[in-house]
Design an enzyme around this catalytic site. Sequence first.
Site, PDB file in Angstrom:
ATOM      1  N   ARG A  52      -3.449 -10.227   5.224  1.00 57.08           N
ATOM      2  CA  ARG A  52      -3.854 -10.291   3.823  1.00 57.08           C
ATOM      3  C   ARG A  52      -2.696  -9.763   2.980  1.00 57.08           C
ATOM      4  NH1 ARG A  52      -6.464  -6.978  -0.021  1.00 57.08           N
ATOM      5  NH2 ARG A  52      -7.928  -8.138  -1.372  1.00 57.08           N
ATOM      6  N   LYS A  55       0.817  -1.215   0.000  1.00 60.55           N
ATOM      7  CA  LYS A  55       0.000   0.000   0.000  1.00 60.55           C
ATOM      8  C   LYS A  55       0.852   1.267   0.000  1.00 60.55           C
ATOM      9  CE  LYS A  55      -4.315  -1.911   1.608  1.00 60.55           C
ATOM     10  NZ  LYS A  55      -5.387  -1.941   2.616  1.00 60.55           N
TER      11      LYS A  55
END
Length: 286
Positions: free
Chosen positions: A262, A228
Site C-alpha cells: 500500500r 510513515k
Amino acid sequence: MTEVLSFDRAAIAAGRDRFFAPVGKRPVIMGIVNVTPDSFSDGGLFAAPEAALAQAKKLAAEGADIVDVGAESTRPGHTPVPPDEEWARLEPLLAALVAEAGVPVSVDTYKSITARRALAVGVAIVNDIWGLQRDPDMAPAVAEAGAGVVVMHNRETTDPEIDIVSDMLRFFERSLEIARRAGVSDAHVALDPGIGFGKSRQQNYDALRAAPKLLTLGFPLLIGVSRKSIFKGLPDGLMEGRLVGTLAANLIAAGDGAQMFRVHDVAEHRAAFEVFSALRAAPAKG
C-alpha cells in the site's frame, strides 16, 4: 430506520478477484487516495471529489492494481470521525471512482455502516485497520457483499515489552475465526502487520522482519509503510515523504515473501518492483 442496501455481488467479485489474481506472480500495488483534511502525508490535497478522482486515475495509469480510499485519518493522535461524516466525504467520489478508475476500489474503514454503503456502490475490498475486531458487523457485511478484506493488526496501546510477533499471530487467528464464522472465504483475505499502529519503533521493525513467520498462516501479506514516521531522520533526497526509506523497506519485505504493498508513490514502486522481479527471475551463471 435501518438502511436497506443491495450489492452487485458479481461486480464486487470481479473486482475482488482482480485484486487477488496477481498474488504469487508479481507484487500487487495498492495506491492510496486520502479524502481527509488531516492525513499525515497528504491531508487536504484530495478532499475535493474532482481532485481525488484525478489522483486515483493517475495512480491507476502509473500501475496501481487497486485504489484504496480513506476518509478518516488514523495517524497517531487522530480525531475519530463519525460514520455520517466519513460517508459525507466518500459519497461524492465513490460511484464515479468505481466507474472511471479502471481498477478495483477498496475502502479504508473500520465501520460496518461505511463499508456497507461503499460496497453498495461497487467497492470490492474493505481495508479494516482493526482486523474485523472493532465492529462486530464488519465481517458479516463483507460476507454478505462477497467482498475481499484486508485484516490489519492493531493495538489500543503501545507496550514495548511484549513480543509483537506473537501478539500479531494471536490477533490474526482471532480475526480469521471471525471472518470464517461470518462466511468470508479464506481466499478473499489478506493480512497486514499494521506498521505504525500500536507499536514502538523497534516493534515496527520486528513486524517488518516477521513476514516469513506471518506467511505461514497461508494468506497474502500486505505491507503499508508508505511515508510513515519510522523513516524519520533518514535522508529523503529530493523526493517527497521518505520515499527512499519506503522503497527500501518494501523491497526487503518483497524479498521476504510479502506480495501486496500500500503506497502513495505508485510509479516509483512499479519501476522498483519490475527491477526486483527481473533480477529474481534472471538465471544465475557459473
